[in-house]
Design an enzyme around this catalytic site. Sequence first.
Site, PDB file in Angstrom:
ATOM      1  N   SER A 137       0.834  -1.196   0.000  1.00  0.00           N
ATOM      2  CA  SER A 137       0.000   0.000   0.000  1.00  0.00           C
ATOM      3  C   SER A 137       0.879   1.260   0.000  1.00  0.00           C
ATOM      4  O   SER A 137       1.661   1.478  -0.921  1.00  0.00           O
ATOM      5  CB  SER A 137      -0.970  -0.036   1.176  1.00  0.00           C
ATOM      6  OG  SER A 137      -1.938   0.979   1.058  1.00  0.00           O
ATOM      7  N   ASP A 234      -9.930  -4.546  -4.544  1.00  0.00           N
ATOM      8  CA  ASP A 234      -9.351  -3.565  -3.628  1.00  0.00           C
ATOM      9  C   ASP A 234     -10.267  -2.344  -3.562  1.00  0.00           C
ATOM     10  O   ASP A 234     -10.460  -1.652  -4.560  1.00  0.00           O
ATOM     11  CB  ASP A 234      -7.958  -3.163  -4.125  1.00  0.00           C
ATOM     12  CG  ASP A 234      -7.186  -2.317  -3.126  1.00  0.00           C
ATOM     13  OD1 ASP A 234      -7.813  -1.647  -2.286  1.00  0.00           O
ATOM     14  OD2 ASP A 234      -5.940  -2.340  -3.180  1.00  0.00           O
ATOM     15  N   HIS A 264      -7.617  -5.302  -0.510  1.00  0.00           N
ATOM     16  CA  HIS A 264      -6.502  -4.376  -0.332  1.00  0.00           C
ATOM     17  C   HIS A 264      -5.354  -4.966   0.478  1.00  0.00           C
ATOM     18  O   HIS A 264      -4.193  -4.829   0.102  1.00  0.00           O
ATOM     19  CB  HIS A 264      -6.984  -3.087   0.338  1.00  0.00           C
ATOM     20  CG  HIS A 264      -5.898  -2.075   0.500  1.00  0.00           C
ATOM     21  ND1 HIS A 264      -5.286  -1.462  -0.573  1.00  0.00           N
ATOM     22  CD2 HIS A 264      -5.282  -1.587   1.611  1.00  0.00           C
ATOM     23  CE1 HIS A 264      -4.350  -0.639  -0.132  1.00  0.00           C
ATOM     24  NE2 HIS A 264      -4.321  -0.696   1.176  1.00  0.00           N
TER      25      HIS A 264
END
Length: 290
Positions: A137, A234, A264
């Site tokens: 991320s 996601d 995610h």
Amino acid sequence: MAAVVLTLSRRRAFQALGNGVVRLLSPRCFQGVRQKSSTVQYVSRPDLPKLAYRRVKGKSPGVMFLPGFGSNMNGPKAEALEEFCRSLGHSYLRFDYSGHGASEGVFSEGTIGSWKKDVLFMMDEVAEGPQILVGSSMGGWLMLLAAIARPEKTKALVGISTAADHFVTAFKSLPLQTRKEFEDQGVWTIPTRSNEEGVYTVSMDLLKEAENHCLLQSPIPITCPVRLIHGLKDEDVPWHVSLQVADRVLSNDVDIILRRQGQHRMADKDDIRLVVYTIDDLIDKLTTIA
């Protein structure tokens, strides 16, 4: 745009589903002998918060894990990668950014720039030798910034749900009135299923500073191998961000791996197995070249 290309390996096979989407076929389970986790250590810096880290010494290239916004070094991906690297005898480093996890500092005072400095400090002062950077991320954004700043120490990149520029672009996509309300409040609260609180809280100061580190509007001067793994489900960072990264990096060795059921965090067993396989292939590639 860079093509969605997947290198077949002795450990896995992929099947094209059309539109660049692939699924993993019959993955072999990664079964290492579970050992005691590495010990938390702390490194001091002049006038800056101490950083907590865990390290396994071993061969090069090493693997360095960069967690996401508000996350820490003790998540399932980070733990699995330590076990994997230990089984191969390769070095491994994971740590908490300032204001995160066991590190010192105030989370709300952190910025993309300050966390980038954390990464570079760990690369320069704690990591040994060249590294495969694995960023999750926001860690994927920091991974790219670090690779640009330290090309000689970066052998390859593995992005997981890479969030390059995401805070900035997502905020600018909001209606003007909504942005004004958040600006008046001084913070932007983003609903998410990826943490226990159910929201990410992003300060306006962080957003403003993050604009200095955006990458997707121009070519990204990275030439090492790049692997980008993203889930089509996601809900926090759209998968097309990874396609944008692939389109911008200058490397000729870029693979995009899209998980049809991936979310995610990419923390399911099969997701983690795919990350492990991807790093294993890169180590094979890099050590064969060496």
